[in-house]
Each structure stands twice: as structure tokens, then as C-alpha cells.
Design a protein around this motif. Structure first.
Motif, short mmCIF file in Angstrom:
data_model
loop_
_atom_site.label_atom_id
_atom_site.label_comp_id
_atom_site.label_asym_id
_atom_site.label_seq_id
_atom_site.Cartn_x
_atom_site.Cartn_y
_atom_site.Cartn_z
N ILE A 1 0.80 -1.31 -0.05
CA ILE A 1 -0.11 0.07 0.07
C ILE A 1 0.67 1.32 -0.01
O ILE A 1 0.56 2.21 -0.61
N GLY A 2 1.98 1.26 0.83
CA GLY A 2 2.80 2.54 1.10
C GLY A 2 3.49 2.51 -0.46
O GLY A 2 3.74 3.84 -0.91
N ILE A 3 3.66 1.39 -1.30
CA ILE A 3 4.54 1.63 -2.58
C ILE A 3 3.41 2.40 -3.30
O ILE A 3 3.96 3.26 -4.09
N ARG A 4 2.25 1.81 -3.57
CA ARG A 4 1.25 2.71 -4.49
C ARG A 4 1.14 4.12 -3.99
O ARG A 4 1.05 4.93 -4.76
N GLU A 5 1.08 4.26 -2.63
CA GLU A 5 0.86 5.80 -2.31
C GLU A 5 2.16 6.55 -2.76
O GLU A 5 1.67 7.67 -3.16
N ARG A 6 3.11 6.20 -2.48
CA ARG A 6 4.28 7.00 -2.80
C ARG A 6 4.22 7.22 -4.41
O ARG A 6 4.68 8.45 -4.69
N ALA A 7 4.12 6.09 -5.22
CA ALA A 7 3.96 6.38 -6.38
C ALA A 7 2.65 7.38 -7.04
O ALA A 7 3.16 8.14 -8.05
N ALA A 8 1.70 7.21 -6.63
CA ALA A 8 0.65 8.26 -6.83
C ALA A 8 0.82 9.47 -6.37
O ALA A 8 0.65 10.49 -7.17
N ALA A 9 1.56 9.75 -5.15
CA ALA A 9 2.15 11.04 -4.52
C ALA A 9 2.86 11.85 -5.77
O ALA A 9 2.93 13.13 -5.61
N CYS A 10 3.58 10.95 -6.36
CA CYS A 10 4.61 11.84 -7.57
C CYS A 10 3.80 11.71 -8.88
O CYS A 10 4.44 12.30 -9.78
N GLY A 11 2.76 11.49 -9.07
CA GLY A 11 1.99 11.40 -10.32
C GLY A 11 2.41 10.08 -11.14
O GLY A 11 1.96 10.17 -12.30
N GLY A 12 2.91 9.08 -10.28
CA GLY A 12 2.99 7.80 -11.16
C GLY A 12 2.03 6.71 -10.91
O GLY A 12 0.78 6.89 -10.16
N GLY A 13 2.42 5.64 -10.99
CA GLY A 13 1.56 4.53 -10.81
C GLY A 13 2.60 3.21 -10.41
O GLY A 13 3.77 2.99 -10.73
N ALA A 14 2.04 2.38 -9.80
CA ALA A 14 2.86 0.99 -9.31
C ALA A 14 1.95 -0.34 -9.72
O ALA A 14 0.64 -0.38 -9.50
N VAL A 15 2.66 -1.10 -10.21
CA VAL A 15 1.82 -2.59 -10.31
C VAL A 15 2.58 -3.61 -9.67
O VAL A 15 3.99 -3.72 -9.82
N THR A 16 2.06 -4.46 -8.93
CA THR A 16 2.97 -5.64 -8.30
C THR A 16 2.15 -6.96 -8.64
O THR A 16 0.91 -7.01 -8.89
N GLY A 17 2.94 -7.80 -8.67
CA GLY A 17 2.52 -9.39 -9.23
C GLY A 17 3.54 -10.12 -9.53
O GLY A 17 4.73 -9.89 -9.24
N ALA A 18 2.94 -11.23 -10.17
CA ALA A 18 4.14 -12.12 -10.74
C ALA A 18 5.08 -11.75 -11.77
O ALA A 18 4.78 -10.85 -12.47
N GLY A 19 6.43 -12.23 -11.63
CA GLY A 19 7.36 -11.62 -12.39
C GLY A 19 7.55 -12.13 -13.91
O GLY A 19 6.71 -13.37 -13.94
N PRO A 20 8.03 -11.82 -14.61
CA PRO A 20 7.94 -12.40 -16.16
C PRO A 20 8.51 -13.93 -16.06
O PRO A 20 8.04 -14.82 -16.98
#
Length: 406
Positions: free
Chosen positions: A366-385
Motif C-alpha cells: 500500500i505504501g508503495i502505491r501511495e508513494r508512486a501516486a503522490a509523485c504522479g506515477g503508478g505502481a503494479v505488483t504481481g508475478a514476475g516475467p
């Protein structure tokens, strides 16, 4: 030149105090005083009549009182008061020939109507007074043209003053309402900024403590295992614990210094928050402390980022590696920085147990997503390639950030 006494109040201050006192006084007390002044004024012409005028009679005084006494209720019932004075004034003028020099009660009610009454009441009363005054003067013997102009202009002036008072009151009310709205908005903005700052500090403290404690736990678990077989390795583990603890304390002191508003430009432990330049050191410390093979890959041409974006990128990488150490049971991890024209992409990928493990959907992700959104970006988490778990964050550079944040 004599010195001005410090106890002497300037005339403006005295006038202001008088106006404030009048505004806080009971309206009926003020209106009763106005009625008394009007009654005194209408009585002067009869108490001290000009040569040839009729002397004061009790009937004439009662008619004069009828134009003054209703003024006590001029603000409580402006239209009813105006009707009463409008009836008494022409009767007084016709009974006492010649009529009074000035219609004091009429001026007061016209002012009051223009300031307080409804639009149709104001218009009807103004038209009635203009017609009534002209008709009354026409009954006066030897009336001069200037008398018509004087009386009619006096009525218009009284009405205009009331209109100005109404406009001023509406303007003042609008300013007060705007000031209240601005105060509410400022309070809301302050509360919102405080909440955002608390959330930011909470994220920082979570990232610092979670990262430091995770590394210390890994070293503390490994130390007793090798304390007899490999004393040098055990000593290195305990040194790593001490180093990690000192680094965490340094960063916590900086945050607490900000909370106490004691941050200075320089100091032994008040260091600026880490940015992308500290990312190689973070990768090296995690690898040395945990035995996890961590590599850093940078592609593209690095460019300056806003300071808060750099701090966010560092904290995101720190939290992602902390999750890897705590939950993934991985043997290696890769931190990637890909610089594009309008954004930088940060990826942290491991070969651990996959998306069911890292973070558990808790505060870290949640903190990762909040930090990215606060800077105008976005975060995606899940399985790696290639399996494992991946955190992918896109953060805009300066121009793209302005567009993303509006």
C-alpha cells in the motif's frame, strides 16, 4: 511642542468605539432614542414659532408625536411603521398650516424602508411620498417652486442613503461569508496537509524500521549458527546488525527532528533523505547483510528528478527488497532503472515464492502505491516475467510530473 499624553485616545478610535457600542446596543433602545429626537425636532417649530405662525396646540403636538413614536418599531416592522408615519405626516401638515419645515419622521422611515424592506414596499412607499408631498405643498398658501424641489430632493436623498446602507450591508455580509468560507477552506487544507504529512512520515518510519529490522533479524538468526564454526562470519553478522541499527537510528532522528521543527541546514545526524544516488549502497547492504544476490541494472540516460520523486524511488526499492527478504525466500533479486524521455521505470524482481508471499497485501505494498501516486506515477505488483514477484513503478520526470499532477 508639548508631548501627547499616552492616555489620550485619537478621535478616530473614540468614534470607532462609539460605533461598536451602538451596534451592540439593543435595537429598541437606539430606535427609541431616534424617535425622541424626531419628536423634539418636530416640536421646535411650534415651541418657537416664526412670527405669524400658529402657536403649538395639544392636537398639533399629538399629530407630531404620531410621526415620531412609531419609529420605535421601525426595524421590527418597517412597512407598518412607514404606513403609520405616512398617514400622520400629511394630517399634521394640513392641520398645522403652514406645514412643518422638514418631515423628520418621513426621512427616517424612507431611509429604513430603503435599507430593510422588500423591493415592492420600497417602490410603493417612495412613489407615495413623492406624490403626497407634492400634493401637500400645493395646499400651502404662497408655496414657492424651490420648496417643491427642496422637499422632493430631500425624500430622494433619504431613500438613496437607505439604499446605500442596504448595499453596504449586503457587501459586508458577502465579505464576512467569504472570509468564513476561506477560513473553513484554510482549516480543511491545513488538516489535509497535516494528514498527508503524517501519512508520509508513517510510510518513512515503516520503510526504515521494516528494512532495518528485517536485515537485523536475518543476521541475528545466522549469527548463532556460525558462532562456533566460523567466528569471523559471526562477528561480521553482528557488525552488520550494529551498522543497520545505527543507520536506522540516524534516519529516525532525522524524521523526529522534522516533527519537532528543529531541522537545520547542517548537523552530524540531520542528513538529507536518501535518493537514487544512494540506491547502489542500498543494494550492496542488502546483499552483504542477507546473503541475497542483488544486482542493479541502469538503462537509458539518467536525468535530474524532483527531490520527493527521488526519495520515493529509493523508499520503494527499499520496501520491495524488504518484502523480498521477509517473505519471498528468494536467492536473488534484480533492481532495474530504465530512463525514458518522460518517465523513469523502477522494477524490483526476485525469484521467490511468487505473488502470494511478498507483503501479504499489507502496509508495504500500500505504501508503495501511495508513494508512486503522490509523485504522479503508478505502481503494479504481481508475478514476475520468469516467476517470483515483481514490483514495477513508473515515475514521471519534471515535465511529465506536472502533467500527471495537473
Amino acid at each position: 511642542m508639548s508631548a501627547r499624553s499616552p492616555l489620550a485616545s485619537p478621535p478616530v478610535s473614540r468614534l470607532a468605539r462609539v460605533l461598536v457600542r451602538l451596534r451592540t446596543t439593543s435595537p429598541y433602545a437606539v430606535d427609541a432614542a431616534v424617535a425622541g429626537l424626531v419628536l423634539f425636532a418636530v416640536s421646535l417649530q411650534w415651541l418657537f414659532p416664526d412670527e405669524g405662525d400658529d402657536p403649538l396646540s395639544w392636537q398639533g403636538w399629538l399629530l407630531g408625536a404620531a410621526t415620531a413614536v412609531p419609529l420605535v418599531w421601525r426595524r421590527a416592522a418597517p412597512f407598518a411603521t412607514a404606513c403609520a408615519v405616512s398617514v400622520a405626516t400629511p394630517v399634521q401638515a394640513l392641520y398645522h398650516a403652514p406645514p412643518p419645515d422638514l418631515m423628520y419622521g418621513g426621512f427616517v422611515v424612507l431611509y429604513t424602508l430603503a435599507a430593510l424592506a422588500r423591493p415592492w414596499q420600497r417602490r410603493v412607499m417612495l412613489a407615495g411620498w413623492l406624490v403626497g408631498v407634492a400634493a401637500t405643498i400645493s395646499h400651502k398658501e404662497g408655496a414657492e417652486p424651490f420648496e417643491y424641489a427642496f422637499q422632493l430632493l430631500s425624500i430622494v436623498c433619504a431613500y438613496a442613503l437607505g439604499s446605500l446602507a442596504r448595499t453596504q450591508r449586503a457587501y459586508t455580509a458577502e465579505l464576512e461569508d467569504r472570509a468564513r468560507r476561506l477560513e473553513r477552506e484554510r482549516t480543511a487544507d491545513t488538516a489535509r496537509a497535516t494528514a498527508q504529512e503524517r501519512a508520509r512520515i508513517a510510510r518513512d518510519m515503516h520503510d526504515i524500521l521494516a528494512h532495518a529490522v528485517s536485515l537485523m533479524v536475518v543476521q541475528a538468526e545466522a549469527g548463532p549458527v556460525v558462532v562456533r564454526s566460523d567466528p569471523a562470519r559471526a562477528e561480521a553478522a553482528f557488525d552488520a546488525i550494529a551498522t543497520t541499527g545505527r543507520d536506522a537510528m540516524t534516519q529516525l532522528r532525522r524524521i523526529l527532528g522534522v516533527l519537532k521543527q528543529e531541522e537545520r541546514e547542517s548537523g552530524p545526524w540531520r542528513l538529507p533523505p536518501p535518493g537514487l544516488a544512494a540506491l547502489p549502497g542500498l543494494v550492496r547492504r542488502v546483499g552483504e547483510s542477507t546473503g541475497l544476490v542483488v544486482e542493479l541494472h541502469v538503462t537509458g540516460d539518467p536525468r535530474p528528478l524532483p527531490r520527493d520523486t527521488e526519495v520515493a524511488a529509493y523508499r520503494i526499492a527499499q520496501e520491495a527488497l524488504t518484502n523480498t527478504v521477509k517473505h519471498a525466500y528468494a536467492s536473488c533479486a534484480t533492481v532495474g532503472l530504465d530512463w525514458a524521455e518522460d518517465e523513469v521505470t523502477l522494477t524490483v524482481t526476485d525469484d521467490g515464492r511468487g505473488p502470494a508471499a511478498p507483503g501479504g497485501g499489507g502496509h508495504g505494498l500500500i505504501g508503495i502505491r501511495e508513494r508512486a501516486a503522490a509523485c504522479g506515477g503508478g505502481a503494479v505488483t504481481g508475478a514476475g516475467p520468469d516467476g517470483g514477484f515483481q514490483v514495477l513503478v513508473r515515475l514521471p520526470v519534471a515535465a511529465g510530473r506536472r502533467a500527471a499532477l495537473g
